[in-house]
Scaffold this motif. Sequence first.
Motif, short mmCIF file in Angstrom:
data_model
loop_
_atom_site.label_atom_id
_atom_site.label_comp_id
_atom_site.label_asym_id
_atom_site.label_seq_id
_atom_site.Cartn_x
_atom_site.Cartn_y
_atom_site.Cartn_z
N THR A 192 0.85 -1.08 0.02
CA THR A 192 0.00 -0.06 -0.03
C THR A 192 0.76 1.13 0.03
N GLU A 193 1.99 1.22 0.77
CA GLU A 193 2.72 2.47 0.87
C GLU A 193 3.31 2.66 -0.33
N ALA A 194 3.80 1.73 -1.22
CA ALA A 194 4.53 1.90 -2.62
C ALA A 194 3.61 2.36 -3.48
N VAL A 195 2.37 1.60 -3.59
CA VAL A 195 1.53 1.81 -4.59
C VAL A 195 0.82 3.49 -4.45
N GLU A 196 0.57 3.71 -3.28
CA GLU A 196 0.02 5.31 -2.96
C GLU A 196 0.78 6.33 -3.08
N THR A 197 2.25 6.09 -2.84
CA THR A 197 3.22 6.99 -3.13
C THR A 197 3.29 7.15 -4.57
N GLU A 198 3.38 6.41 -5.47
CA GLU A 198 3.20 6.46 -6.92
C GLU A 198 2.05 7.20 -7.15
N ILE A 199 1.02 6.62 -6.81
CA ILE A 199 -0.45 7.17 -7.10
C ILE A 199 -0.45 8.65 -6.71
N GLY A 200 -0.02 8.85 -5.58
CA GLY A 200 -0.14 10.51 -5.07
C GLY A 200 0.60 11.34 -5.90
N GLY A 201 1.81 10.99 -6.11
CA GLY A 201 2.48 11.63 -7.02
C GLY A 201 1.88 11.91 -8.37
N HIS A 202 1.40 10.93 -8.90
CA HIS A 202 0.85 11.02 -10.26
C HIS A 202 -0.32 11.89 -10.26
N TYR A 203 -1.12 11.81 -9.24
CA TYR A 203 -2.33 12.89 -9.06
C TYR A 203 -1.70 14.14 -8.94
N ASN A 204 -0.84 14.48 -8.38
CA ASN A 204 -0.31 15.75 -8.10
C ASN A 204 0.28 16.40 -9.41
N GLU A 205 0.99 15.51 -10.24
CA GLU A 205 1.31 15.99 -11.53
C GLU A 205 0.14 16.32 -12.38
N GLN A 206 -1.10 15.33 -12.32
CA GLN A 206 -2.06 15.91 -13.27
C GLN A 206 -2.70 17.11 -12.91
N ILE A 207 -2.86 17.29 -11.38
CA ILE A 207 -3.51 18.64 -10.84
C ILE A 207 -2.64 19.72 -11.31
N ARG A 208 -1.31 19.62 -11.09
CA ARG A 208 -0.26 20.69 -11.45
C ARG A 208 -0.80 21.24 -13.08
N THR A 209 -0.69 20.14 -13.90
CA THR A 209 -0.80 20.45 -15.22
C THR A 209 -2.27 20.99 -15.51
N LEU A 210 -3.40 20.59 -14.77
CA LEU A 210 -4.67 21.35 -15.13
C LEU A 210 -4.51 22.76 -14.62
N LEU A 211 -3.85 22.89 -13.52
CA LEU A 211 -3.95 24.49 -13.04
C LEU A 211 -3.09 25.07 -13.97
N GLU A 212 -2.08 24.64 -14.60
CA GLU A 212 -1.28 25.58 -15.59
C GLU A 212 -2.37 25.86 -16.83
N MET A 213 -2.90 24.83 -17.16
CA MET A 213 -3.98 25.09 -18.20
C MET A 213 -5.07 26.23 -17.96
N VAL A 214 -5.45 25.93 -16.82
CA VAL A 214 -6.44 26.97 -16.12
C VAL A 214 -5.64 28.57 -16.07
N ALA A 215 -4.47 28.59 -15.57
CA ALA A 215 -4.04 29.86 -15.64
C ALA A 215 -3.55 30.46 -17.12
N GLY A 216 -3.54 29.61 -18.12
CA GLY A 216 -3.31 30.11 -19.11
C GLY A 216 -4.52 30.72 -19.81
N TRP A 217 -5.61 30.05 -19.57
CA TRP A 217 -6.93 30.43 -20.20
C TRP A 217 -7.44 31.73 -19.08
N GLU A 218 -7.01 31.89 -17.89
CA GLU A 218 -7.50 33.17 -17.26
C GLU A 218 -6.49 34.39 -17.78
#
Length: 245
Positions: A156-182
Amino acid sequence: MSAVAQRISRPARRLCTRLPPSSSRTFTSAAPTLLATATSPSSSSSSSSTSKPRKPLTPEQRAFLSSALRVNQAGELAAVLIYSAQTPPLVRAHPHLRPLMQHMHDQEAGHLATFESLLARHRVRPTALYPLWSALASGLGWTTAVLGREAAMACTEAVETEIGGHYNEQIRTLLEMVAGWEAEGCEVGPEFKELIGTLRRIRDEELEHLDHAVEHDAKKADPHWLLTGVIRAGCRGAIWVSERV
């Protein structure tokens, strides 16, 4: 800014270009979009909310969102199957873990339902390797549970470490998209903002599972570095493949 984010956010100016009426109708009726409306400042004062022009996602943005939804659904399916396979042997040996395992399983099942709904709503195909990931996830869950409580928690530790980081990357990319549109004076639709909120909530719940695993002696798995290293590498490989296939 990551290379993916740069590639995605670069065409943001195109999002502020009014579509011809026929193109707009084709886009909104033929392909659901996570970007509901983006209104230029000049039109917002003279147009009602129902007549604001709709802005299409660029091909790069659409590809990113499709890939993100596909890999997230695959990951949550794997998590459900891991917990389903771990629970019987683990709870037999450690009955006090039943509530925790049920809690984590139920949260993962909720995440899976969320992404399956998003796949259907936005007509995104699931990964073609669905059967393979299902078999591997079940095997990983059962094997680590048989190895003992510490190994199961290290999984669980290993899987959630990777998944948490992966979601962070997605959120960061989406926020950058939003910032560009705004920055271009565009209005981001509520469905897109809701997606970001959903990803944040699910990420936080995944990191909660990571905390639970560490609290229940994940670090005592032997050899911890090897077990978690192999599982994390497998997760990264599965993410890379599922984004593309």
